[in-house]
Design a protein around this motif. Sequence first.
Motif, mmCIF file in Angstrom:
data_model
loop_
_atom_site.group_PDB
_atom_site.id
_atom_site.type_symbol
_atom_site.label_atom_id
_atom_site.label_comp_id
_atom_site.label_asym_id
_atom_site.label_seq_id
_atom_site.Cartn_x
_atom_site.Cartn_y
_atom_site.Cartn_z
ATOM 1 N N ALA A 125 -5.545 -7.249 2.126
ATOM 2 C CA ALA A 125 -4.464 -7.864 1.352
ATOM 3 C C ALA A 125 -4.750 -9.335 1.119
ATOM 4 O O ALA A 125 -4.562 -9.851 0.039
ATOM 5 N N ARG B 95 -3.102 0.864 -4.055
ATOM 6 C CA ARG B 95 -2.733 -0.455 -3.540
ATOM 7 C C ARG B 95 -2.320 -1.329 -4.715
ATOM 8 O O ARG B 95 -2.986 -1.339 -5.740
ATOM 9 N N GLU C 55 0.838 -1.198 0.000
ATOM 10 C CA GLU C 55 0.000 0.000 0.000
ATOM 11 C C GLU C 55 0.865 1.236 0.000
ATOM 12 O O GLU C 55 1.825 1.335 0.764
ATOM 13 N N ILE D 240 -7.997 4.692 0.966
ATOM 14 C CA ILE D 240 -7.174 3.960 0.009
ATOM 15 C C ILE D 240 -6.699 4.935 -1.057
ATOM 16 O O ILE D 240 -7.502 5.621 -1.698
#
Length: 489
Positions: A105, A331, A78, A328
Motif C-alpha cells: 500500500a 486492489r 484490498e 492479489i
Amino acid sequence: MKRRSLPRLMLWLALLAVAGCSVAHDWPSPSGMRVPPTPPPSDVQASGWHGTLWRGPAFGAPAQPNARDCQRAPHMTELAGPELAQGRARRESLGSARSSDVMPATPTRSALTESKTTAAPAPERSAPVLGALPQPAPRRPAYEPVSAGVVDDNADFGEYLAYRRRAGQLNVRDRDISERYRLTVHDAAGRAVPDALVSVHAGSRAVPLWARTDSAGEAWLHPRASGVSDAVLEVRVSKPSADGELRGMALLRRGQRDQLQVRLDGALPTERARLDLLFLVDATGSMGDEIDKLKRSMRSIAEQVAALPSQPQICFGLVAYRDRGDEIFVRAWDFSHDLIACQQALAGLRAAAGGDTPEALNEALHTAVHRMSWRGDGATRLVVLVADAPPHLDYGAPWYDDDMHGALARGIKLFAVGASGLDKSGEYIYRQMAQFTGGRFIFLTYDKAANPSSGPGRETVHDVTNYSVETLDRLVVRLVREELAKRPG
C-alpha cells in the motif's frame, strides 16, 4: 495459459502512475450518506465474491457520484477474492515464496529499490568455439516509444455494426445496441450541460435506462440493450443549480430519428474543469515486462494533462487486479490529488500470477465504477483500462455488461486499451464497453502486426479500419484534452 509478455504496453501504465492512490474505505450509498460496505444479498454470496454493490439495471439506478474533493492522504483498499472452485488447481506461479508477488500500500525505499539491489544469477555459458569472435548481445533502447491506434465506434457506427456481424459467435455477454439515440442537453442560454442526470420513462413507469451527459452535454441511449420495448419514451433531464434544480423533458418516438434534444428551464454558469482519471490495470504475469517502462513516463503524462488549456483540477485513482486464487484479487487506491503518492503506489505494482487467459476484470470494473470516490457537481469522469485478456464469464455476478450500464448511469466513460495478445473475445468486450459509454477502443500497434517484439509501427491484428496511430502517451493526453475541450466556456 496467458501467452506472451505485452511488449511495451506498460509504458502506458505510466499513466497509471498518475493514477495510483489514496483513500476512502467507505462507499457512497444511494441516499448520499457515507456508509461502510454492507454484506451482499445471499445469491451474491453464493457466487463466492463478497463485493457486489450494484446488482444491475433490473434492481434500480446505481448511487450517483457525490464526493466533493480528493484532498486525501494515500490509502489502499484490498478486496479479497473468493476461494478457488472445488477441484481447481492452484496456479503454479503462486508458489510458496511470494515476496515478488506483493503490491504494498505504501512502498518503502527498500521495496522501490529491490530490483536494483538484487542481482540475478549469472547464466551458464557453454565452452567457446575455437577461433570464434565473441558477438555482443543485441541491445534494445533503454526507452522505446509505444505506438497505439484508436477507433471511435460511435463515430463510425455502421462499421462497428458490421464488425459485430463479422465477429460471429464469441464467449461474450452481448447486448443489442443496434438501436441507438444521441441525446444532447442545453440550458436556456443554449450552452451544453455536462453531467446532467438522464432518466427514461414509459408513461408513469420508469424503465432501467439512466445516463449522465458528458462534457459536451451528450449521452448515448440504447433502449434495446436495456430490454425496453415501448414505442414512445419520455426522456427526463435534471441538473442542480444555485437557484434549484433545472429540468427538461422530450419524447423519444422510436424509429423516427436517431437524435434527441432537451433544453433545460434555466441557465447555468460555466465552471472550471474537474477531471477524475482512473486507471484500471491487469497486473498478471503477462504484463510484467513493461511495468518499468510505465514508471518512466508517468510524471510526463501527468504534467501534460495538468498543463492542458482548461487547467483541470485533477484527481487520480488506480485499480489493479489479477484473478481468483492469486494472492492479489483486486486492489484499489482511491482518488487523490497527490501525484507523488500515486507514483509510489505504482512503484509497488508488480506483475505476477494470472494462470488461465481470462482474469478478474468483472470484479475490477465493478470496483472502478461503484467503489471509488467519484466527484459529483460536473466532474469529467474517465476510466482507462489497460489489459490483455477478457473477463471470466464462468464466475457469476458481477457482470461487465451490467457495469457498463452502471458506468453510463454514473457518467463514466471507458477508454479500453487492448495490449498484445488480446484475443477476439477480449476485443469484442473492450469495444462493447467503450462504445456503450461513449469512450474509445485503443490498441497497441507494431512494425509487424503479429510480432510485438518488432517494435512500434502501424500494424495490428485487430479487426479495425480507418484508425490513426501515435505514441500511446500522446494519444491518451489528446483524448483527455478533447474531452475537456467540449465543456462550455
